[in-house]
Structures are given as structure tokens and as C-alpha cells.
Design an enzyme around this catalytic site. Sequence first.
Site, PDB file in Angstrom:
ATOM      1  N   GLU A  94       0.826  -1.202   0.000  1.00 13.46           N
ATOM      2  CA  GLU A  94       0.000   0.000   0.000  1.00 13.46           C
ATOM      3  C   GLU A  94       0.865   1.258   0.000  1.00 13.46           C
ATOM      4  O   GLU A  94       1.982   1.255   0.522  1.00 13.46           O
ATOM      5  CB  GLU A  94      -0.900   0.017   1.248  1.00 13.46           C
ATOM      6  CG  GLU A  94      -1.952  -1.078   1.209  1.00 13.46           C
ATOM      7  CD  GLU A  94      -2.914  -1.020   2.391  1.00 13.46           C
ATOM      8  OE1 GLU A  94      -4.102  -1.215   2.157  1.00 13.46           O
ATOM      9  OE2 GLU A  94      -2.486  -0.782   3.532  1.00 13.46           O
ATOM     10  N   CYS A 107       3.502   8.615   0.909  1.00 15.85           N
ATOM     11  CA  CYS A 107       4.072   7.687   1.882  1.00 15.85           C
ATOM     12  C   CYS A 107       4.190   6.331   1.206  1.00 15.85           C
ATOM     13  O   CYS A 107       3.188   5.750   0.797  1.00 15.85           O
ATOM     14  CB  CYS A 107       3.151   7.614   3.101  1.00 15.85           C
ATOM     15  SG  CYS A 107       3.700   6.408   4.328  1.00 15.85           S
ATOM     16  N   CYS A 114       6.905  -6.832   7.102  1.00 14.67           N
ATOM     17  CA  CYS A 114       8.060  -6.328   7.846  1.00 14.67           C
ATOM     18  C   CYS A 114       8.433  -7.377   8.893  1.00 14.67           C
ATOM     19  O   CYS A 114       7.560  -7.973   9.507  1.00 14.67           O
ATOM     20  CB  CYS A 114       7.698  -5.012   8.539  1.00 14.67           C
ATOM     21  SG  CYS A 114       9.051  -4.289   9.502  1.00 14.67           S
ATOM     22  N   CYS A 118       6.983  -4.743  15.597  1.00 17.60           N
ATOM     23  CA  CYS A 118       6.675  -3.757  16.633  1.00 17.60           C
ATOM     24  C   CYS A 118       5.239  -4.024  17.106  1.00 17.60           C
ATOM     25  O   CYS A 118       4.350  -4.279  16.298  1.00 17.60           O
ATOM     26  CB  CYS A 118       6.786  -2.334  16.071  1.00 17.60           C
ATOM     27  SG  CYS A 118       8.464  -1.933  15.518  1.00 17.60           S
ATOM     28  N   CYS A 121       2.146  -2.066  15.552  1.00 16.81           N
ATOM     29  CA  CYS A 121       2.075  -1.840  14.100  1.00 16.81           C
ATOM     30  C   CYS A 121       1.461  -3.036  13.385  1.00 16.81           C
ATOM     31  O   CYS A 121       1.887  -4.169  13.561  1.00 16.81           O
ATOM     32  CB  CYS A 121       3.477  -1.571  13.556  1.00 16.81           C
ATOM     33  SG  CYS A 121       3.509  -1.360  11.764  1.00 16.81           S
ATOM     34  N   GLY A 163       7.142  -1.762   5.946  1.00 20.18           N
ATOM     35  CA  GLY A 163       8.516  -2.248   5.902  1.00 20.18           C
ATOM     36  C   GLY A 163       9.521  -1.374   6.620  1.00 20.18           C
ATOM     37  O   GLY A 163       9.249  -0.237   6.998  1.00 20.18           O
ATOM     38  N   GLU A 164      10.701  -1.937   6.816  1.00 20.80           N
ATOM     39  CA  GLU A 164      11.820  -1.225   7.418  1.00 20.80           C
ATOM     40  C   GLU A 164      12.819  -0.911   6.298  1.00 20.80           C
ATOM     41  O   GLU A 164      13.517  -1.803   5.816  1.00 20.80           O
ATOM     42  CB  GLU A 164      12.455  -2.106   8.515  1.00 20.80           C
ATOM     43  CG  GLU A 164      13.801  -1.631   9.016  1.00 20.80           C
ATOM     44  CD  GLU A 164      13.825  -0.160   9.450  1.00 20.80           C
ATOM     45  OE1 GLU A 164      12.911   0.277  10.175  1.00 20.80           O
ATOM     46  OE2 GLU A 164      14.761   0.552   9.045  1.00 20.80           O
ATOM     47  N   SER A 195      12.313   6.749   7.419  1.00 17.69           N
ATOM     48  CA  SER A 195      12.013   6.472   8.819  1.00 17.69           C
ATOM     49  C   SER A 195      12.441   5.052   9.174  1.00 17.69           C
ATOM     50  O   SER A 195      12.148   4.105   8.459  1.00 17.69           O
ATOM     51  CB  SER A 195      10.512   6.642   9.068  1.00 17.69           C
ATOM     52  OG  SER A 195      10.193   6.389  10.423  1.00 17.69           O
ATOM     53  N   SER A 218      12.108   6.007  14.871  1.00 19.20           N
ATOM     54  CA  SER A 218      10.957   5.676  15.714  1.00 19.20           C
ATOM     55  C   SER A 218      11.475   5.209  17.059  1.00 19.20           C
ATOM     56  O   SER A 218      11.989   4.100  17.183  1.00 19.20           O
ATOM     57  CB  SER A 218      10.125   4.586  15.034  1.00 19.20           C
ATOM     58  OG  SER A 218       9.673   5.057  13.784  1.00 19.20           O
ATOM     59  N   LEU A 219      11.366   6.068  18.066  1.00 19.01           N
ATOM     60  CA  LEU A 219      11.959   5.759  19.376  1.00 19.01           C
ATOM     61  C   LEU A 219      10.907   5.124  20.295  1.00 19.01           C
ATOM     62  O   LEU A 219      11.069   3.996  20.764  1.00 19.01           O
ATOM     63  CB  LEU A 219      12.538   7.037  19.982  1.00 19.01           C
ATOM     64  CG  LEU A 219      13.389   6.874  21.239  1.00 19.01           C
ATOM     65  CD1 LEU A 219      14.577   5.948  20.998  1.00 19.01           C
ATOM     66  CD2 LEU A 219      13.880   8.233  21.735  1.00 19.01           C
ATOM     67  N   CYS A 337      -0.793   6.013  10.200  1.00 21.49           N
ATOM     68  CA  CYS A 337       0.453   5.365  10.618  1.00 21.49           C
ATOM     69  C   CYS A 337       0.215   3.985  11.209  1.00 21.49           C
ATOM     70  O   CYS A 337      -0.622   3.813  12.082  1.00 21.49           O
ATOM     71  CB  CYS A 337       1.138   6.177  11.707  1.00 21.49           C
ATOM     72  SG  CYS A 337       1.708   7.748  11.171  1.00 21.49           S
TER      73      CYS A 337
HETATM   74  N1  SAH Z   1       9.838   0.839   9.767  1.00 20.19           N
HETATM   75  C1  SAH Z   1       9.887   2.255   9.772  1.00 20.19           C
HETATM   76  C2  SAH Z   1       8.839   2.927   8.897  1.00 20.19           C
HETATM   77  C3  SAH Z   1       7.421   2.403   9.004  1.00 20.19           C
HETATM   78  S1  SAH Z   1       6.469   2.886  10.389  1.00 20.19           S
HETATM   79  C4  SAH Z   1       9.789   2.774  11.202  1.00 20.19           C
HETATM   80  O1  SAH Z   1       9.543   1.980  12.087  1.00 20.19           O
HETATM   81  O2  SAH Z   1       9.987   3.942  11.418  1.00 20.19           O
HETATM   82  C5  SAH Z   1       6.136   4.591  10.238  1.00 20.19           C
HETATM   83  C6  SAH Z   1       5.746   5.230  11.569  1.00 20.19           C
HETATM   84  O3  SAH Z   1       4.456   4.771  12.016  1.00 20.19           O
HETATM   85  C7  SAH Z   1       6.718   4.889  12.693  1.00 20.19           C
HETATM   86  O4  SAH Z   1       7.069   6.047  13.345  1.00 20.19           O
HETATM   87  C8  SAH Z   1       5.890   4.005  13.604  1.00 20.19           C
HETATM   88  O5  SAH Z   1       6.315   4.120  14.929  1.00 20.19           O
HETATM   89  C9  SAH Z   1       4.499   4.547  13.406  1.00 20.19           C
HETATM   90  N2  SAH Z   1       3.441   3.610  13.773  1.00 20.19           N
HETATM   91  C10 SAH Z   1       3.438   2.279  13.603  1.00 20.19           C
HETATM   92  N3  SAH Z   1       2.277   1.746  14.054  1.00 20.19           N
HETATM   93  C11 SAH Z   1       1.528   2.777  14.512  1.00 20.19           C
HETATM   94  C12 SAH Z   1       0.202   2.881  15.058  1.00 20.19           C
HETATM   95  N4  SAH Z   1      -0.574   1.795  15.200  1.00 20.19           N
HETATM   96  N5  SAH Z   1      -0.245   4.090  15.390  1.00 20.19           N
HETATM   97  C13 SAH Z   1       0.521   5.185  15.204  1.00 20.19           C
HETATM   98  N6  SAH Z   1       1.751   5.143  14.671  1.00 20.19           N
HETATM   99  C14 SAH Z   1       2.265   3.964  14.329  1.00 20.19           C
END
Ligand code: SAH
Length: 362
Positions: A94, A107, A114, A118, A121, A163-164, A195, A218-219, A337
Site C-alpha cells: 500500500e 508515503c 516487515c 513492533c 504496528c 517495511g523497514e 524512517s 521511531s523511538l 500510521c
Molecule cells: N519501519 C519504519 C517505517 C514504518 S512505520 C519505522 O519503524 O519507522 C512509520 C511510523 O508509524 C513509525 O514512526 C511508527 O512508529 C508509526 N506507527 C506504527 N504503528 C503505529 C500505530 N498503530 N499508530 C501510530 N503510529 C504507528
Amino acid sequence: MSKDRTDLVGLLRAEAEALMEEMGQPAYRGRQVFQWVQARRAVDVDAMTSLSRNLRALLASRAMVGRPEVVRAQRALDATRKYLFKLVDGEEIESVLIPDEGRLTACISTQVGCPLACRFCLTGLMGLRRNLAAGEVVGQVLALQDRLEAGERISNLVLMGMGEPLLNFPQVERALRILSDEYGAHFSPRRITLSTAGHVPGIQKLAASDLGVNLAVSLSATTDAVRDRIMPINRRWPIAELLKACRAYPLPTRRRLTFEYVMLDEVNDSGENAKRLVGLLRGIRCKINLIPFNATPDLPDRGSPRERVEAFQRILHDAGLTATIRESRGREISAACGMLKTELLKTDRDRDRDSKTDSDMR
Ligand code: SAH
């Protein structure tokens, strides 16, 4: 599309030139081909009418224009649009178009699924199906450009889809060089943001490259105990190592790193966390993007109440940090996101459930 033909969408300009030279043509022909594909968005070799008919036939025998097929387009009330693409092998990804105050951000995805899992996600629930080829990363941008409305232009690119990106570094790097080429779509690297969930060797590789794109990290936690639980990649590269790589990331003047922080109810959203974050980021030129969690029934967490997000932001502000709250866009079409996943996941699971029901009934 035959597998042995080169996908022109994934070729660097120099490679397009080399390909045409192999065919006994001057290099500038390769540049024309690159322009046809990347700037004029030809969808097949036959559309490249500045090449002779014979040359087009010769080129078509060796190369093709691979474009992901749009199988669904959805539009949210806030004008965010989400596109589901089918790739040559049937896998699906997507991409999202987000209009915002004169900007139009695309985006895009870098992997099918991935591997990082996390906890917050949805893409992570899919696992990794495969990396995207550079042509498939670029192809998303070309296909989105084809679908713009009159007067629209994509101003910013974010690699924040599925994806990462740093786990697919070679293809992502190639895609970024193609997308920023002056003879192609010519995106300024300053308008591109990659990101990462915190893949330290990838950050180091990006730092050593001359790509010049913005980096977002993404911290989402301030202790290893919590980050280990919500972002398993932390067990491999804990916060201290991640921030060390961030500190070493070369930033041009007036550029800043971005730290993304998904706000999870009673997981990472207390005032203590905000204060710890201030300490962790001391000395890093950065801004913080607080992301309200986009909850779905498939994920265990709840989002932080708005007032806690704002209290968190206030603590950061009072400490002199720049912190913005990312407004959720396109949530009702699952374009926000962390909400990108293809139906494959659901189908697999439904199939499991169905087959269980079947056997239960037997
Ligand atoms: N793998 C990369 C890029 C994809 S995620 C990364 O982790 O940064 C893009 C952003 O969406 C990241 O900042 C992630 O923390 C955020 N994200 C993922 N799941 C989410 C959710 N359910 N709600 C809000 N933000 C989310």
C-alpha cells in the site's frame, strides 16, 4: 511480463545509458529512455516515440517498464488517498497520498510486510514476505503521480509505509538515487524522509552515504525494558547504541533529526517518560513527532488520552525541545500510521479460522 527482461523503472540513469550502449547506441539514448520512464512516465517501451520503431522493438526485447497495478483506491474525508498495489508475483503493498497545507506527501512502502514485529504496528503482524525491488519502490511514486488531480504535485516523499527501509538498503538507496535524479522525478533529498525503527548498521550506512535525505527514528520508549517489549529490534540495538548512531549522523546546517514517538496508554506516556526523553535527547539536534496511536482490534494497546499527549508535549516544550503532535490522517480507510497491511493477513487468518471451524464440525 517475462522475468528475463530488465525493469527500466529500477535502473539508474547511468545503467540506462550502459544498456543503450550495449545495444550499439550512444549514451544519450539511455538518458532519453531514463527520462521517458522517470519524468514522462511512459508505461511501456512503445510510448517512447523519440526512439525509432526498430530501436523500440530492440529495447522491448530486452527491457520493459514494470509498473505496479493499482487494485484498489480509497479516499478519506480529509482527502487522504490510499492505494493497494499488486506486484508481478501477486504480492500486495500500500501507498498513501496525504495533502496538507499546500504540501502533498507520498508515503511509500519498502518491503512486503516487515520482520520487526513492533507491537503497535499492523504491518508487523504480517511478518516479512519479501523486500521490494528498487523499481517497485520507484513504481509506487510513478503510479501515484499518474493519479494526481489537476494542479497537484507530490512535494514530499516519506519512506514510512510498509517495511523497514534500512533492512532493504541497497534497493532503497538505488530508488532514492533514481527519484532524485535531475532527469527523472527530481525530488530534492531535503524533501525525502526515511524512517527507521532503529537499525543501527543501516543508520551508519546512510550516514556514510551521500544521499542527504532526512532521517526519522521511531523511538517510542525511554527505557530498554519498555522498548524491548514494544519494539523487539531494541534487544539487538538498545537505546544507548541507537542514540549514539543518531549523534554521529551528519546533519547539514539547519537540518534536524526527527524522533517519532507513538503514544501508548500507560506504556510510554507518563510525565516521567517525557522527562527521561529530554535527558536522552540532550545534545542531539532534533524535533520530536508525537504520534497518537491508531488503535485497531488486532493490536493490544490503547492510545493515550489527548490530554496526556498534550501534557507530554508541554514537558518537552518547557525543556526547549520542538515537539509536534502528528494529526492522524485517513484513519477511517486504515491509511494512518501503522495501519498498512494487505488483506493477505486477514485472509490467511480467516482461512485458519474457517478450517478450524470445519474440523471442529467434523
Ligand atoms: N519501519 C519504519 C517505517 C514504518 S512505520 C519505522 O519503524 O519507522 C512509520 C511510523 O508509524 C513509525 O514512526 C511508527 O512508529 C508509526 N506507527 C506504527 N504503528 C503505529 C500505530 N498503530 N499508530 C501510530 N503510529 C504507528
